[in-house]
Design a protein around this motif. Structure first.
Motif, PDB file in Angstrom:
ATOM      1  N   ARG A  24      73.386  35.114 119.388  1.00 33.58           N
ATOM      2  CA  ARG A  24      72.675  36.933 121.141  1.00 33.58           C
ATOM      3  C   ARG A  24      72.241  35.456 122.041  1.00 33.58           C
ATOM      4  N   TYR A  25      72.042  34.500 122.053  1.00 27.92           N
ATOM      5  CA  TYR A  25      71.440  32.707 122.805  1.00 27.92           C
ATOM      6  C   TYR A  25      71.968  33.787 123.831  1.00 27.92           C
ATOM      7  N   PRO A  26      71.030  33.154 124.982  1.00 29.20           N
ATOM      8  CA  PRO A  26      69.955  32.713 125.312  1.00 29.20           C
ATOM      9  C   PRO A  26      69.213  33.649 125.059  1.00 29.20           C
ATOM     10  N   ASP A  27      69.709  35.483 125.182  1.00 28.46           N
ATOM     11  CA  ASP A  27      68.751  36.752 125.163  1.00 28.46           C
ATOM     12  C   ASP A  27      67.319  36.383 124.659  1.00 28.46           C
ATOM     13  N   THR A  28      68.192  35.970 122.944  1.00 30.89           N
ATOM     14  CA  THR A  28      67.294  35.638 122.165  1.00 30.89           C
ATOM     15  C   THR A  28      66.074  34.946 122.391  1.00 30.89           C
ATOM     16  N   GLY A  29      66.414  33.966 123.519  1.00 30.88           N
ATOM     17  CA  GLY A  29      64.588  32.895 123.094  1.00 30.88           C
ATOM     18  C   GLY A  29      63.823  33.305 123.669  1.00 30.88           C
ATOM     19  N   ARG A  30      63.222  34.547 124.323  1.00 26.29           N
ATOM     20  CA  ARG A  30      61.982  34.504 123.932  1.00 26.29           C
ATOM     21  C   ARG A  30      61.416  35.632 123.076  1.00 26.29           C
ATOM     22  N   PHE A  31      62.252  35.564 121.837  1.00 27.54           N
ATOM     23  CA  PHE A  31      61.098  35.390 121.412  1.00 27.54           C
ATOM     24  C   PHE A  31      60.690  34.541 120.221  1.00 27.54           C
ATOM     25  N   TRP A  32      61.514  32.788 120.255  1.00 23.67           N
ATOM     26  CA  TRP A  32      60.728  32.091 119.895  1.00 23.67           C
ATOM     27  C   TRP A  32      60.576  31.330 120.329  1.00 23.67           C
TER      28      TRP A  32
ATOM     29  N   GLY B 106      64.872  31.547 101.589  1.00 24.20           N
ATOM     30  CA  GLY B 106      65.623  30.538 103.004  1.00 24.20           C
ATOM     31  C   GLY B 106      66.395  31.592 103.623  1.00 24.20           C
ATOM     32  N   LEU B 107      67.152  32.698 102.693  1.00 25.80           N
ATOM     33  CA  LEU B 107      68.501  33.245 102.903  1.00 25.80           C
ATOM     34  C   LEU B 107      68.394  33.996 103.993  1.00 25.80           C
ATOM     35  N   LEU B 108      67.454  34.705 104.506  1.00 29.35           N
ATOM     36  CA  LEU B 108      66.826  35.657 105.053  1.00 29.35           C
ATOM     37  C   LEU B 108      66.051  35.353 106.023  1.00 29.35           C
ATOM     38  N   TRP B 109      65.986  33.805 106.451  1.00 26.82           N
ATOM     39  CA  TRP B 109      65.858  33.517 107.882  1.00 26.82           C
ATOM     40  C   TRP B 109      67.275  32.676 108.364  1.00 26.82           C
ATOM     41  N   TRP B 110      67.890  31.933 107.524  1.00 26.50           N
ATOM     42  CA  TRP B 110      69.330  31.913 108.556  1.00 26.50           C
ATOM     43  C   TRP B 110      70.445  32.896 108.457  1.00 26.50           C
ATOM     44  N   LEU B 111      70.061  34.199 107.864  1.00 25.70           N
ATOM     45  CA  LEU B 111      70.762  35.671 108.638  1.00 25.70           C
ATOM     46  C   LEU B 111      70.025  35.919 109.720  1.00 25.70           C
ATOM     47  N   VAL B 112      68.945  35.445 109.151  1.00 30.91           N
ATOM     48  CA  VAL B 112      68.123  36.014 111.331  1.00 30.91           C
ATOM     49  C   VAL B 112      68.802  35.077 112.155  1.00 30.91           C
ATOM     50  N   ALA B 113      69.017  33.776 111.907  1.00 32.84           N
ATOM     51  CA  ALA B 113      69.559  32.389 112.902  1.00 32.84           C
ATOM     52  C   ALA B 113      70.342  33.003 113.284  1.00 32.84           C
ATOM     53  N   ILE B 114      71.397  33.215 112.398  1.00 31.79           N
ATOM     54  CA  ILE B 114      72.657  34.125 112.623  1.00 31.79           C
ATOM     55  C   ILE B 114      72.983  34.721 114.101  1.00 31.79           C
ATOM     56  N   VAL B 115      72.135  36.239 113.808  1.00 34.48           N
ATOM     57  CA  VAL B 115      71.658  36.547 114.945  1.00 34.48           C
ATOM     58  C   VAL B 115      70.903  35.784 116.202  1.00 34.48           C
ATOM     59  N   LEU B 116      70.382  34.539 115.929  1.00 38.36           N
ATOM     60  CA  LEU B 116      69.243  34.516 116.965  1.00 38.36           C
ATOM     61  C   LEU B 116      70.285  33.598 117.912  1.00 38.36           C
ATOM     62  N   VAL B 117      71.348  32.918 117.321  1.00 37.00           N
ATOM     63  CA  VAL B 117      72.205  31.922 117.680  1.00 37.00           C
ATOM     64  C   VAL B 117      73.310  32.911 118.545  1.00 37.00           C
TER      65      VAL B 117
END
Length: 279
Positions: free
Chosen positions: A94-102, A81-92
């Motif tokens: 850098r959005y919308p550029d990171t949208g292509r990953f998910w 869970g902690l790893l996911w939320w670290l990834v989520a922070i980056v996704l948020v």
């Protein structure tokens, strides 16, 4: 809208308190499990599945995972869970550029596992934990504090944002959220920490620890909210569902908690406030 929010909150708050204080461990297991199953049904819609049969199937799938995870150690699920939320922070950030990953629906369904399962498992871990700091309080108080922290952050953000919210916090993700709202939410959580410290009679060092824990959890709760907003924006929907008038869906109510509970659990364990034995 404010009227509907208040009425719904007045109904939900007693239910949440009943779930925390009025259930044993097994009852709490089913209580939170039911909430997560409904949230999974809503997550499937966010992932792009409109057919009720597919949404119900995903909810059942998550429920099966909950049964399986009940017998797994809490620590690896917490780390996931902690790893996911670290990834989520980056996704948020850098959005919308990171949208292509998910963008793919299957990827979003997979992400749902990391949002919902660690939240459920760490809620249960907190319920089964033992206080290890010498305070004569039950662990129920920690669960109550987790709820109050999220409510304080949401309430402070709502009113500060309405009054002073001109500079947008993350316009690409959620145009309605502002820096004023974020600061207002954080201020409310600090006040909650200080009031709770005074009520519990904490020492100065423990008060400082509580304020640090509270601020870190409040910050990650903001990203929990923004993460769901990011997925909803991609799906072109405003709310996860319309189950809760004025509040949207269940997922809209636990988006902050889904991020804050794993982080709160990790911080309380790191500061040696709680222990959970073989978990």
């Amino acid at each position: 809208m404010l009227k509907h929010r208040i009425i719904t909150a007045l109904i939900l708050a007693p239910l949440a308190l009943a779930g925390v204080f009025g259930t044993d461990v097994q009852g709490f297991y089913w209580f939170v499990g039911g909430i997560v199953a409904v949230a999974a049904w809503e997550w499937a819609r966010i992932a792009g599945y409109e057919a009720q049969s597919l949404r119900v199937a995903y909810a059942v799938y998550i429920a099966i995972w909950l049964i399986f995870a009940r017998y797994l150690p809490a620590t690896p699920i917490l780390y996931a869970g902690l790893l996911w939320w670290l990834v989520a922070i980056v996704l948020v950030l850098r959005y919308p550029d990171t949208g292509r990953f998910w963008k793919q629906r299957s990827v979003k369904l997979f992400i749902g596992l990391f949002v919902l399962i660690p939240f459920w498992k760490t809620m249960l871990a907190l319920r089964e934990a033992e206080m290890s700091i010498g305070l004569d309080i039950e662990v129920h108080i920690i669960l109550l504090y987790a709820l109050l922290l999220t409510w304080a952050a949401d309430t402070g953000a709502y009113f500060a944002g309405r009054a002073f919210g001109k500079a947008k916090l993350a316009p690409a993700v959620s145009p309605g959220k502002s820096w004023a709202g974020a600061w207002g939410g954080l201020a409310c959580t600090v006040l909650l920490a200080l009031a709770s410290s005074a009520y519990l009679g904490l020492s100065a060092s423990m008060t400082i620890q509580l304020v640090i824990i509270t601020l870190l959890v409040a910050i990650i709760s903001i990203f929990g909210d923004l993460t769901e907003s990011m997925f909803k924006r991609e799906a072109c929907i405003k709310d996860s569902s319309n189950l809760l008038p004025g509040h949207g869906g269940v997922l809209d109510r636990i988006d902050s908690l889904s991020a804050s509970i794993p982080v709160l659990t990790a911080l309380l364990y790191s500061f040696a406030w709680i222990s959970w034995g073989g978990q």
